[in-house]
Design a protein around this motif. Sequence first.
Motif, PDB file in Angstrom:
ATOM      1  N   CYS A 112      17.146  -1.084  -6.955  1.00 46.60           N
ATOM      2  CA  CYS A 112      17.766  -1.976  -5.961  1.00 46.60           C
ATOM      3  C   CYS A 112      16.871  -2.118  -4.727  1.00 46.60           C
ATOM      4  N   THR A 113      16.344  -1.002  -4.239  1.00 47.62           N
ATOM      5  CA  THR A 113      15.508  -1.073  -3.057  1.00 47.62           C
ATOM      6  C   THR A 113      14.205  -1.804  -3.356  1.00 47.62           C
ATOM      7  N   SER A 114      13.616  -1.555  -4.526  1.00 48.90           N
ATOM      8  CA  SER A 114      12.386  -2.248  -4.887  1.00 48.90           C
ATOM      9  C   SER A 114      12.617  -3.751  -4.979  1.00 48.90           C
ATOM     10  N   SER A 115      13.771  -4.153  -5.517  1.00 49.22           N
ATOM     11  CA  SER A 115      14.091  -5.575  -5.589  1.00 49.22           C
ATOM     12  C   SER A 115      14.235  -6.171  -4.196  1.00 49.22           C
ATOM     13  N   ALA A 116      14.845  -5.395  -3.309  1.00 46.92           N
ATOM     14  CA  ALA A 116      15.008  -5.883  -1.939  1.00 46.92           C
ATOM     15  C   ALA A 116      13.657  -6.039  -1.257  1.00 46.92           C
ATOM     16  N   VAL A 117      12.733  -5.102  -1.533  1.00 45.77           N
ATOM     17  CA  VAL A 117      11.398  -5.211  -0.950  1.00 45.77           C
ATOM     18  C   VAL A 117      10.693  -6.455  -1.475  1.00 45.77           C
ATOM     19  N   ALA A 143       9.887   2.306  -0.241  1.00 45.83           N
ATOM     20  CA  ALA A 143      10.587   1.030  -0.163  1.00 45.83           C
ATOM     21  C   ALA A 143      11.553   1.001   1.015  1.00 45.83           C
ATOM     22  N   THR A 144      12.204   2.124   1.264  1.00 42.73           N
ATOM     23  CA  THR A 144      13.080   2.217   2.428  1.00 42.73           C
ATOM     24  C   THR A 144      12.288   2.061   3.719  1.00 42.73           C
ATOM     25  N   GLY A 145      11.097   2.654   3.741  1.00 43.29           N
ATOM     26  CA  GLY A 145      10.238   2.507   4.915  1.00 43.29           C
ATOM     27  C   GLY A 145       9.847   1.061   5.161  1.00 43.29           C
ATOM     28  N   VAL A 146       9.559   0.330   4.095  1.00 44.78           N
ATOM     29  CA  VAL A 146       9.213  -1.086   4.230  1.00 44.78           C
ATOM     30  C   VAL A 146      10.387  -1.868   4.814  1.00 44.78           C
ATOM     31  N   LEU A 147      11.573  -1.637   4.285  1.00 41.20           N
ATOM     32  CA  LEU A 147      12.754  -2.365   4.766  1.00 41.20           C
ATOM     33  C   LEU A 147      13.046  -2.040   6.226  1.00 41.20           C
ATOM     34  N   ARG A 148      12.883  -0.788   6.608  1.00 42.06           N
ATOM     35  CA  ARG A 148      13.104  -0.430   8.016  1.00 42.06           C
ATOM     36  C   ARG A 148      12.070  -1.105   8.911  1.00 42.06           C
ATOM     37  N   GLY A 149      10.837  -1.182   8.423  1.00 39.45           N
ATOM     38  CA  GLY A 149       9.811  -1.870   9.192  1.00 39.45           C
ATOM     39  C   GLY A 149      10.124  -3.344   9.377  1.00 39.45           C
ATOM     40  N   LEU A 150      10.856  -3.914   8.438  1.00 41.85           N
ATOM     41  CA  LEU A 150      11.290  -5.303   8.521  1.00 41.85           C
ATOM     42  C   LEU A 150      12.626  -5.438   9.250  1.00 41.85           C
ATOM     43  N   GLN A 151      13.080  -4.357   9.881  1.00 42.87           N
ATOM     44  CA  GLN A 151      14.326  -4.309  10.644  1.00 42.87           C
ATOM     45  C   GLN A 151      15.556  -4.511   9.755  1.00 42.87           C
ATOM     46  N   ASP A 152      15.467  -4.054   8.529  1.00 45.10           N
ATOM     47  CA  ASP A 152      16.593  -4.134   7.603  1.00 45.10           C
ATOM     48  C   ASP A 152      16.999  -2.718   7.214  1.00 45.10           C
ATOM     49  N   THR A 153      18.026  -2.193   7.860  1.00 42.87           N
ATOM     50  CA  THR A 153      18.542  -0.869   7.498  1.00 42.87           C
ATOM     51  C   THR A 153      19.844  -0.967   6.706  1.00 42.87           C
ATOM     52  N   ALA A 189       0.831  -1.200   0.000  1.00 42.64           N
ATOM     53  CA  ALA A 189       0.000   0.000   0.000  1.00 42.64           C
ATOM     54  C   ALA A 189       0.867   1.251   0.000  1.00 42.64           C
ATOM     55  N   GLY A 190       1.945   1.237   0.790  1.00 49.03           N
ATOM     56  CA  GLY A 190       2.853   2.380   0.822  1.00 49.03           C
ATOM     57  C   GLY A 190       3.534   2.614  -0.510  1.00 49.03           C
ATOM     58  N   VAL A 191       3.927   1.541  -1.178  1.00 50.59           N
ATOM     59  CA  VAL A 191       4.596   1.657  -2.477  1.00 50.59           C
ATOM     60  C   VAL A 191       3.635   2.208  -3.530  1.00 50.59           C
ATOM     61  N   TRP A 192       2.406   1.702  -3.558  1.00 48.89           N
ATOM     62  CA  TRP A 192       1.426   2.196  -4.529  1.00 48.89           C
ATOM     63  C   TRP A 192       1.087   3.663  -4.269  1.00 48.89           C
ATOM     64  N   LEU A 193       0.958   4.042  -3.013  1.00 48.20           N
ATOM     65  CA  LEU A 193       0.681   5.437  -2.683  1.00 48.20           C
ATOM     66  C   LEU A 193       1.826   6.332  -3.138  1.00 48.20           C
ATOM     67  N   ALA A 194       3.058   5.869  -2.924  1.00 44.72           N
ATOM     68  CA  ALA A 194       4.226   6.640  -3.344  1.00 44.72           C
ATOM     69  C   ALA A 194       4.250   6.818  -4.858  1.00 44.72           C
ATOM     70  N   ILE A 237      11.333  13.968 -14.039  1.00 47.88           N
ATOM     71  CA  ILE A 237      11.153  12.608 -14.560  1.00 47.88           C
ATOM     72  C   ILE A 237      11.474  11.576 -13.483  1.00 47.88           C
ATOM     73  N   GLY A 238      12.447  11.888 -12.640  1.00 49.47           N
ATOM     74  CA  GLY A 238      12.873  10.935 -11.626  1.00 49.47           C
ATOM     75  C   GLY A 238      12.132  11.030 -10.311  1.00 49.47           C
ATOM     76  N   VAL A 239      11.180  11.966 -10.191  1.00 49.14           N
ATOM     77  CA  VAL A 239      10.463  12.137  -8.924  1.00 49.14           C
ATOM     78  C   VAL A 239       9.684  10.887  -8.509  1.00 49.14           C
ATOM     79  N   PRO A 240       8.952  10.227  -9.409  1.00 43.50           N
ATOM     80  CA  PRO A 240       8.269   8.993  -8.985  1.00 43.50           C
ATOM     81  C   PRO A 240       9.236   7.962  -8.415  1.00 43.50           C
ATOM     82  N   GLY A 241      10.421   7.850  -9.005  1.00 40.54           N
ATOM     83  CA  GLY A 241      11.420   6.925  -8.484  1.00 40.54           C
ATOM     84  C   GLY A 241      11.895   7.321  -7.096  1.00 40.54           C
ATOM     85  N   MET A 242      12.052   8.632  -6.873  1.00 37.89           N
ATOM     86  CA  MET A 242      12.456   9.111  -5.550  1.00 37.89           C
ATOM     87  C   MET A 242      11.410   8.755  -4.492  1.00 37.89           C
TER      88      MET A 242
END
Length: 230
Positions: free
Chosen positions: A213-218, A155-165, A98-103, A144-149
Motif C-alpha cells: 500500500c505504501t509503495s503504491s502511494a509513493v 516509503a514512509t519517509g518519502v510520503l512524509r517528505g511530501l507532507q503526506d502523513t 534512491a531511498g527505496v533502492w537503498l532500503a 522473509i519479511g524484513v526487506p518489506g519492512m
Amino acid sequence: MSGAVHGPAEAISIGPREVLGLAVPAFVALVAEPLFLLVDSAVVGHLGTVPLAALGVASAVLLTAVNLFVFLAYGTTGSVARQVGAGSRAGALSAGLAGVWLAAAIGLLVAGVLAVGAGAFVAAFGASGAVTEVARSYLRISAIGVPGMFLVLAATGVLRGLQDTRTPMLVATVGFTGNAALCLWFVRGLGWGVPGSAWATESRTAAASRSRCTSSAVTASSSSLLRHGP
C-alpha cells in the motif's frame, strides 16, 4: 497536505492547524507498530509460557535489527523534503527512489544475516532449549519479511517528505486489522502455533498491507510530481 511541490520563492503559511495535520497522523502510525506485537503476544500467550517466551526472544532480535536502520525513514524524509522546498520535482523523485533502492538492498542483506544466524542470535539470550528452538523458527520465517519492512520505512519517509502523513496512518490501520485477523487464523484456527504468528506478520508486511500500500502511494505521488512538471 496534498504533497504539492512549491517553488523556492513561494511563501508557505504554516500554522498550528497545519502542524497538527501532519503530527497527529504520524503519531497514530507510530503507535500502531507496538500494537502489532501486542496482538501477537495476546494470541500466542494462550499457547503457554514457552511459546510466549520464544516470541519475546525472537521479537527482540527482529525489532533490534529493524530499528538499527530506522534512518531509512528519517533520512529519506529529509532528502525528499529538501528537494520539495527547493522546488525540484525531479530531485524529490530521485531522492525518494534512491531511498527505496537503498532500503531494498539493505533489507535483503539483513534478511540473509537473520536467516543464517538465527540460532546464534537467539542463543545469545540464554533461553532454554525449548524456547530457543521455537524462537529460531519464528525468526527465520520473519526474516522473509524484513526487506518489506525496510521498504515500508523508506516509503514512509518519502510520503512524509511530501507532507503526506495520512497515507502511512491509513496503511498502518489496515495493517493492524489484517495482522490481527491473520494471527488469530494461523495460530488458533489452523493450529500453526508460534510459526503461524510469524507467517501472519510476514504476509501482512509483504503482501496484505503496509509494504504494497505504501509503495503504491509513493508511486502515485511520484507520478503526480511528473505530471505537474515545472
